[in-house]
Design a protein around this motif. Structure first.
Motif, PDB file in Angstrom:
ATOM      1  N   LEU A  52       0.934  -1.167   0.057  1.00  0.00           N
ATOM      2  CA  LEU A  52       0.055  -0.111   0.066  1.00  0.00           C
ATOM      3  C   LEU A  52       0.804   1.321   0.055  1.00  0.00           C
ATOM      4  CD1 LEU A  52      -2.624   1.202   0.295  1.00  0.00           C
ATOM      5  CD2 LEU A  52      -2.664   1.094   2.602  1.00  0.00           C
ATOM      6  N   ASP A  53       0.546   2.253  -0.889  1.00  0.00           N
ATOM      7  CA  ASP A  53       1.229   3.372  -0.989  1.00  0.00           C
ATOM      8  C   ASP A  53       0.203   4.755  -0.664  1.00  0.00           C
ATOM      9  OD1 ASP A  53       2.732   5.542  -1.551  1.00  0.00           O
ATOM     10  OD2 ASP A  53       3.072   5.090  -3.782  1.00  0.00           O
ATOM     11  N   LYS A  54       0.185   5.176   0.439  1.00  0.00           N
ATOM     12  CA  LYS A  54      -0.471   6.107   1.019  1.00  0.00           C
ATOM     13  C   LYS A  54      -0.226   7.510   0.122  1.00  0.00           C
ATOM     14  CE  LYS A  54      -1.930   3.942   5.486  1.00  0.00           C
ATOM     15  NZ  LYS A  54      -1.854   4.183   6.818  1.00  0.00           N
ATOM     16  N   SER A  55       0.904   7.701  -0.258  1.00  0.00           N
ATOM     17  CA  SER A  55       1.341   8.794  -1.059  1.00  0.00           C
ATOM     18  C   SER A  55       0.751   8.874  -2.495  1.00  0.00           C
ATOM     19  CB  SER A  55       2.734   9.057  -0.860  1.00  0.00           C
ATOM     20  OG  SER A  55       3.354   7.985  -1.557  1.00  0.00           O
ATOM     21  N   ASN A  56       0.182   7.776  -3.146  1.00  0.00           N
ATOM     22  CA  ASN A  56      -0.052   7.643  -4.191  1.00  0.00           C
ATOM     23  C   ASN A  56      -1.450   8.440  -4.692  1.00  0.00           C
ATOM     24  OD1 ASN A  56      -0.922   7.011  -7.036  1.00  0.00           O
ATOM     25  ND2 ASN A  56       0.145   4.918  -6.804  1.00  0.00           N
ATOM     26  N   LYS A  57      -1.556   9.558  -5.327  1.00  0.00           N
ATOM     27  CA  LYS A  57      -2.934  10.215  -5.282  1.00  0.00           C
ATOM     28  C   LYS A  57      -3.282   9.979  -6.753  1.00  0.00           C
ATOM     29  CE  LYS A  57      -1.529  14.031  -2.040  1.00  0.00           C
ATOM     30  NZ  LYS A  57      -1.454  15.384  -1.887  1.00  0.00           N
ATOM     31  N   ASN A  58      -3.027   9.056  -7.508  1.00  0.00           N
ATOM     32  CA  ASN A  58      -3.571   8.850  -8.650  1.00  0.00           C
ATOM     33  C   ASN A  58      -5.062   8.269  -8.386  1.00  0.00           C
ATOM     34  OD1 ASN A  58      -4.401   6.100 -10.401  1.00  0.00           O
ATOM     35  ND2 ASN A  58      -3.285   7.839 -11.632  1.00  0.00           N
ATOM     36  N   GLY A  92      -7.313   6.842 -10.098  1.00  0.00           N
ATOM     37  CA  GLY A  92      -7.817   5.414 -10.260  1.00  0.00           C
ATOM     38  C   GLY A  92      -7.458   4.665  -8.929  1.00  0.00           C
ATOM     39  N   TYR A  93      -6.076   4.853  -8.348  1.00  0.00           N
ATOM     40  CA  TYR A  93      -5.594   4.100  -7.347  1.00  0.00           C
ATOM     41  C   TYR A  93      -6.342   4.427  -6.087  1.00  0.00           C
ATOM     42  CZ  TYR A  93      -2.015   2.323  -4.175  1.00  0.00           C
ATOM     43  OH  TYR A  93      -1.231   1.626  -3.175  1.00  0.00           O
ATOM     44  N   LEU A 123     -10.722   3.008  -1.899  1.00  0.00           N
ATOM     45  CA  LEU A 123     -11.935   3.374  -1.320  1.00  0.00           C
ATOM     46  C   LEU A 123     -13.234   2.349  -1.638  1.00  0.00           C
ATOM     47  CD1 LEU A 123     -13.728   5.649   0.063  1.00  0.00           C
ATOM     48  CD2 LEU A 123     -14.282   6.670  -2.169  1.00  0.00           C
ATOM     49  N   PHE A 124     -12.978   1.616  -2.754  1.00  0.00           N
ATOM     50  CA  PHE A 124     -14.049   0.623  -3.153  1.00  0.00           C
ATOM     51  C   PHE A 124     -13.690  -0.789  -2.229  1.00  0.00           C
ATOM     52  CE2 PHE A 124     -15.808  -3.104  -5.256  1.00  0.00           C
ATOM     53  CZ  PHE A 124     -17.095  -2.559  -5.668  1.00  0.00           C
ATOM     54  N   ALA A 125     -12.498  -0.877  -2.227  1.00  0.00           N
ATOM     55  CA  ALA A 125     -12.075  -1.769  -1.212  1.00  0.00           C
ATOM     56  C   ALA A 125     -12.320  -1.854   0.261  1.00  0.00           C
ATOM     57  CB  ALA A 125     -10.321  -2.247  -1.085  1.00  0.00           C
ATOM     58  N   THR A 126     -12.194  -0.569   0.858  1.00  0.00           N
ATOM     59  CA  THR A 126     -12.685  -0.126   2.179  1.00  0.00           C
ATOM     60  C   THR A 126     -14.233  -0.273   2.346  1.00  0.00           C
ATOM     61  OG1 THR A 126     -11.039   1.494   2.241  1.00  0.00           O
ATOM     62  CG2 THR A 126     -12.858   1.853   3.788  1.00  0.00           C
ATOM     63  N   LEU A 127     -15.006   0.173   1.053  1.00  0.00           N
ATOM     64  CA  LEU A 127     -16.405   0.011   1.494  1.00  0.00           C
ATOM     65  C   LEU A 127     -16.829  -1.453   1.128  1.00  0.00           C
ATOM     66  CD1 LEU A 127     -17.590   2.928  -0.882  1.00  0.00           C
ATOM     67  CD2 LEU A 127     -17.040   2.861   1.609  1.00  0.00           C
ATOM     68  N   GLU A 128     -16.183  -2.456   0.597  1.00  0.00           N
ATOM     69  CA  GLU A 128     -16.421  -3.640   0.397  1.00  0.00           C
ATOM     70  C   GLU A 128     -16.010  -4.341   1.731  1.00  0.00           C
ATOM     71  OE1 GLU A 128     -14.568  -7.697  -1.571  1.00  0.00           O
ATOM     72  OE2 GLU A 128     -14.698  -6.105  -2.798  1.00  0.00           O
ATOM     73  N   TYR A 129     -15.031  -4.003   2.359  1.00  0.00           N
ATOM     74  CA  TYR A 129     -14.767  -4.444   3.526  1.00  0.00           C
ATOM     75  C   TYR A 129     -15.665  -4.300   4.663  1.00  0.00           C
ATOM     76  CZ  TYR A 129     -11.356  -6.492   7.234  1.00  0.00           C
ATOM     77  OH  TYR A 129     -10.815  -7.153   8.227  1.00  0.00           O
ATOM     78  N   LEU A 130     -15.889  -2.899   4.639  1.00  0.00           N
ATOM     79  CA  LEU A 130     -16.898  -2.676   5.586  1.00  0.00           C
ATOM     80  C   LEU A 130     -18.164  -3.331   5.467  1.00  0.00           C
ATOM     81  CD1 LEU A 130     -18.261  -0.447   7.630  1.00  0.00           C
ATOM     82  CD2 LEU A 130     -18.566   1.136   5.783  1.00  0.00           C
ATOM     83  N   GLN A 131     -18.777  -3.567   4.249  1.00  0.00           N
ATOM     84  CA  GLN A 131     -19.884  -4.418   4.278  1.00  0.00           C
ATOM     85  C   GLN A 131     -19.663  -5.810   4.804  1.00  0.00           C
ATOM     86  OE1 GLN A 131     -21.135  -5.797   0.418  1.00  0.00           O
ATOM     87  NE2 GLN A 131     -23.202  -5.485   0.764  1.00  0.00           N
ATOM     88  N   LYS A 132     -18.529  -6.279   4.632  1.00  0.00           N
ATOM     89  CA  LYS A 132     -18.207  -7.647   4.875  1.00  0.00           C
ATOM     90  C   LYS A 132     -18.163  -7.768   6.465  1.00  0.00           C
ATOM     91  CE  LYS A 132     -15.289 -11.645   3.705  1.00  0.00           C
ATOM     92  NZ  LYS A 132     -14.408 -12.081   2.779  1.00  0.00           N
ATOM     93  N   LYS A 133     -17.461  -6.688   6.879  1.00  0.00           N
ATOM     94  CA  LYS A 133     -17.225  -6.987   8.502  1.00  0.00           C
ATOM     95  C   LYS A 133     -18.867  -6.734   9.194  1.00  0.00           C
ATOM     96  CE  LYS A 133     -14.301  -6.746  10.853  1.00  0.00           C
ATOM     97  NZ  LYS A 133     -13.573  -7.754  11.561  1.00  0.00           N
ATOM     98  N   ILE A 192      -9.138   8.814   2.540  1.00  0.00           N
ATOM     99  CA  ILE A 192      -9.028   8.593   1.200  1.00  0.00           C
ATOM    100  C   ILE A 192      -9.493   9.496   0.060  1.00  0.00           C
ATOM    101  CG2 ILE A 192      -9.552   6.644  -0.618  1.00  0.00           C
ATOM    102  CD1 ILE A 192      -9.464   4.692   1.585  1.00  0.00           C
ATOM    103  N   ILE A 193     -10.814   9.977   0.594  1.00  0.00           N
ATOM    104  CA  ILE A 193     -11.714  11.186  -0.156  1.00  0.00           C
ATOM    105  C   ILE A 193     -10.809  12.343  -0.323  1.00  0.00           C
ATOM    106  CG2 ILE A 193     -13.750  12.277  -0.461  1.00  0.00           C
ATOM    107  CD1 ILE A 193     -15.238   9.786   0.888  1.00  0.00           C
ATOM    108  N   ASP A 194     -10.015  12.626   0.573  1.00  0.00           N
ATOM    109  CA  ASP A 194      -9.491  13.849   0.826  1.00  0.00           C
ATOM    110  C   ASP A 194      -8.184  13.878  -0.398  1.00  0.00           C
ATOM    111  OD1 ASP A 194     -10.857  15.074   2.742  1.00  0.00           O
ATOM    112  OD2 ASP A 194      -9.557  14.529   4.437  1.00  0.00           O
ATOM    113  N   MET A 195      -7.903  12.788  -0.671  1.00  0.00           N
ATOM    114  CA  MET A 195      -6.844  12.495  -1.656  1.00  0.00           C
ATOM    115  C   MET A 195      -7.449  12.969  -3.150  1.00  0.00           C
ATOM    116  SD  MET A 195      -4.583   9.485  -0.188  1.00  0.00           S
ATOM    117  CE  MET A 195      -3.298   9.721  -1.275  1.00  0.00           C
ATOM    118  N   LEU A 196      -8.897  13.013  -3.388  1.00  0.00           N
ATOM    119  CA  LEU A 196      -9.277  13.111  -4.771  1.00  0.00           C
ATOM    120  C   LEU A 196      -9.370  14.857  -4.690  1.00  0.00           C
ATOM    121  CD1 LEU A 196     -12.380  10.874  -4.554  1.00  0.00           C
ATOM    122  CD2 LEU A 196     -10.591  10.606  -5.961  1.00  0.00           C
ATOM    123  N   SER A 197      -9.468  15.342  -6.246  1.00  0.00           N
ATOM    124  CA  SER A 197      -9.336  16.616  -6.367  1.00  0.00           C
ATOM    125  C   SER A 197     -10.601  17.167  -6.018  1.00  0.00           C
ATOM    126  CB  SER A 197      -9.292  16.754  -7.811  1.00  0.00           C
ATOM    127  OG  SER A 197     -10.476  16.194  -8.725  1.00  0.00           O
TER     128      SER A 197
END
Length: 596
Positions: A476-482, A484-485, A490-500, A552-557
């Motif tokens: 995981l690269d928390k400095s990557n603001k691409n 798509g990345y 964010l999608f992985a976070t929402l999926e894992y949240l639903q699974k938990k 994560i959302i704060d990294m978006l434009s």
């Protein structure tokens, strides 16, 4: 260059047959006594695919006319017997079709007769030339009994039915009590080799294109078939009157090769292509052979490790990664100079494909062994990505990569030109093919599922692009603001949240494709759903997920979610998704499952 490399391999190897001879698989031996009486059949099969190999006089080149080998051949030549002699199974009910079938069978039986007579004539010629040779005298007496008597005796043997199931395989003879078979008889072999030399001495000498030396030229080269080709397929061949002839030259005289050079390169290629070879691998219809230029510990280890990397079979069942780890260790020692190699030591890779009556060369590379080691290590580095599966399996080999982009992992269904493009990228350290990258995306969308090999392949493809200024990392690269990345994380976070919260991951099945292509169309709905999922969690978990989402959302434009992700950012989406999921499972070992 290819033929010269194969020629050099023959002269530096100590395990290949001497000139005029070859190792040939023999399925059954006919054991006779010195009076030519049949005693029994001996089974030389190792399994359904392999038979014991014997050193015998080299096989002859055949066209339409029958030509016999020296005291060994298939059952059509040795026994005047083939499948045409077996009872007809499931005869056609239609009288006309039955008549056509019977006519075809009759032609085959007539062909058997011509083959058999040719073989018997060869035995008689050898017997006349060596009248005191006990082996040839026994064969002379054996065939003197007549074909019907011979077949009647063989049909009484317990192995006859097994022989009838293998009529196209080779059969030979052994005198009872002798340790060797008749084609290995020393006097017979010496006579054969001397007559071969005398025959070639009478021919005009010309300069060989491989050795640069003068010698008698071969007219027809030896067949070296591969899987999917005709049995007569050759690496060097010219079709008469089809535009390949030049200046009145015919056949192999278009590219003059001496008998010695032809024997050396065809023997080498046949050796490299043998069934149990560890210098060969196949992908779909393509066959690849490889070898090091020098006999040395480093060269042999490079060959062995490369086979482990390319082989479909995994020898290590307790630790599948062990083979890959050993490959990386050996190539690191070569590239770093820890193991000394000569500057002119090279590694050769030859790719072949069936092409009518010939073999098509689809790939050829001659590369210094140290540079080759560096390229393999670079491939490992580019493919390296965090692995959070319980049962870790290798994913950096060619088979793993290609199986990841085909339906049900069937490598045989891969696009025809993709294997050589992937192999070329690995061997030459050039960008991976776009077709491989796009195939990864298609399989993920079709299955709504990422795999270790797919994500690693997309990471490797993207990192080799010249316009990729922010390289994707292993973890995981928390400095990557691409964009798509970030969306993938964010999608992985929402999926894992639903699974938990609910124990399911339905958003992956419903929204993965849309989220990876048109994020703005789905992420608003997903964010609203996540609020309901949080209601089922305890307070610490709620705080954790809210904090992570905001981070994560704060990294978006400031424009928010993009309306569309281009093809490269779609790949970065899945890499970010994989990295974030790995981070979750790394922190919560109890949730770890066997992710593919």
């Amino acid at each position: 260059m290819i033929l010269k490399a194969l020629y050099d391999y023959y002269h530096r190897s100590k395990e290949l047959a001497r000139p005029g001879m070859e190792y040939k698989e023999i399925a059954f031996l006919i054991v006779i006594d010195e009076q030519g009486n049949f005693l029994r059949l001996e089974d030389c099969r190792i399994d359904n695919k392999r038979c014991k190999s014997f050193l015998v006089p080299k096989s002859v080149s055949r066209s339409s006319n029958p030509v016999a080998n020296i005291c060994w051949d298939n059952c059509s030549y040795v026994l005047n017997y083939s499948e045409a002699n077996l009872p007809l199974k499931n005869p056609p009910a239609d009288i006309q079709k039955l008549a056509v079938k019977e006519a075809h069978i009759q032609k085959e039986r007539e062909k058997n007769g011509r083959n058999y007579n040719t073989f018997c004539q060869k035995i008689e010629e050898l017997h006349v030339a060596l009248p005191e040779n006990l082996s040839l005298k026994a064969l002379h007496l054996f065939y003197g009994k007549g074909n019907e008597t011979i077949l009647a005796a063989l049909q009484e043997d317990s192995l006859w039915e097994e022989l009838c199931k293998n009529l196209t395989r080779n059969v030979s003879f052994r005198i009872n009590g002798e340790p060797t078979i008749i084609p290995e008889d020393e006097e017979l072999v010496n006579f054969y080799l001397n007559s071969l030399s005398d025959h070639r001495a009478d021919r005009e000498s010309r300069t060989c294109l491989i050795t640069g030396e003068k010698g008698s030229l071969v007219e027809l080269t030896t067949a070296t078939p591969i899987l999917g080709s005709q049995a007569t397929a050759k690496l060097v061949a010219f079709q008469v009157d089809s535009g390949y002839d030049s200046y009145g030259k015919e056949k192999a005289y278009n590219a003059p090769i001496s008998h010695d050079a032809e024997f050396a390169y065809t023997t080498t290629l046949t050796h490299l292509l043998r069934k149990e070879s560890r210098n060969m691998f196949r992908i779909a219809t393509r066959t690849y052979v490889f070898w090091a230029s020098a006999i040395s510990e480093v060269g042999m280890e490079a060959e062995s490790c490369f086979y482990s990397l390319m082989s479909l079979q995994e020898d290590e069942t307790d630790n599948p990664d062990k083979g890959v780890i050993q490959v990386e260790k050996v190539f690191k020692s070569i590239f770093s100079g820890e193991r000394e190699v000569e500057t002119d030591d090279s590694f050769f890779i030859l790719g072949l494909a069936p092409n009518s009556a010939r073999l098509a060369v689809i790939y050829w590379k001659n590369i210094p062994i140290r540079e080759f080691a560096g390229n393999i290590l670079q491939h490992f580095e580019d493919m390296d990505i965090v692995d959070y599966r319980k049962e870790k399996r290798p994913y950096k080999g060619v088979y793993s990569i290609l199986s990841a982009v085909t339906l049900q992992g069937k490598v045989g269904d891969v696009q025809p030109n993709l294997p050589e493009a992937v192999i070329k990228s690995i061997f030459q350290n050039i960008p991976y093919p776009y077709s491989l990258y796009s195939a990864c995306l298609r399989r993920i969308r079709a299955e709504q599922r990422t795999t270790q090999a797919r994500v690693a392949t997309m990471k490797a493809y993207l990192n080799r692009l010249s316009n990729n200024h922010h390289k994707l990392t292993v973890m995981l690269d928390k400095s990557n603001k691409n964009v798509g990345y970030v969306c993938g994380r964010l999608f992985a976070t929402l999926e894992y949240l639903q699974k938990k919260s609910s124990g399911i991951d339905s958003i992956r099945q419903r929204y993965l494709n849309a989220a990876s292509t048109t994020p703005a169309a789905v992420f608003g709905n997903l964010m609203n759903l996540s609020v309901h999922h949080e209601e089922k969690l305890n307070e610490p978990s709620v705080i954790f997920f809210r904090k992570l989402k905001n981070e994560i959302i704060d990294m978006l434009s400031a424009d928010g979610f993009p309306t569309h992700l281009d093809i490269q950012n779609q790949g970065r989406f899945f890499v970010g998704y994989h990295h974030q999921m790995a981070e979750f499972y790394k922190s919560n070992k109890e949730d770890e499952d066997n992710v593919e």
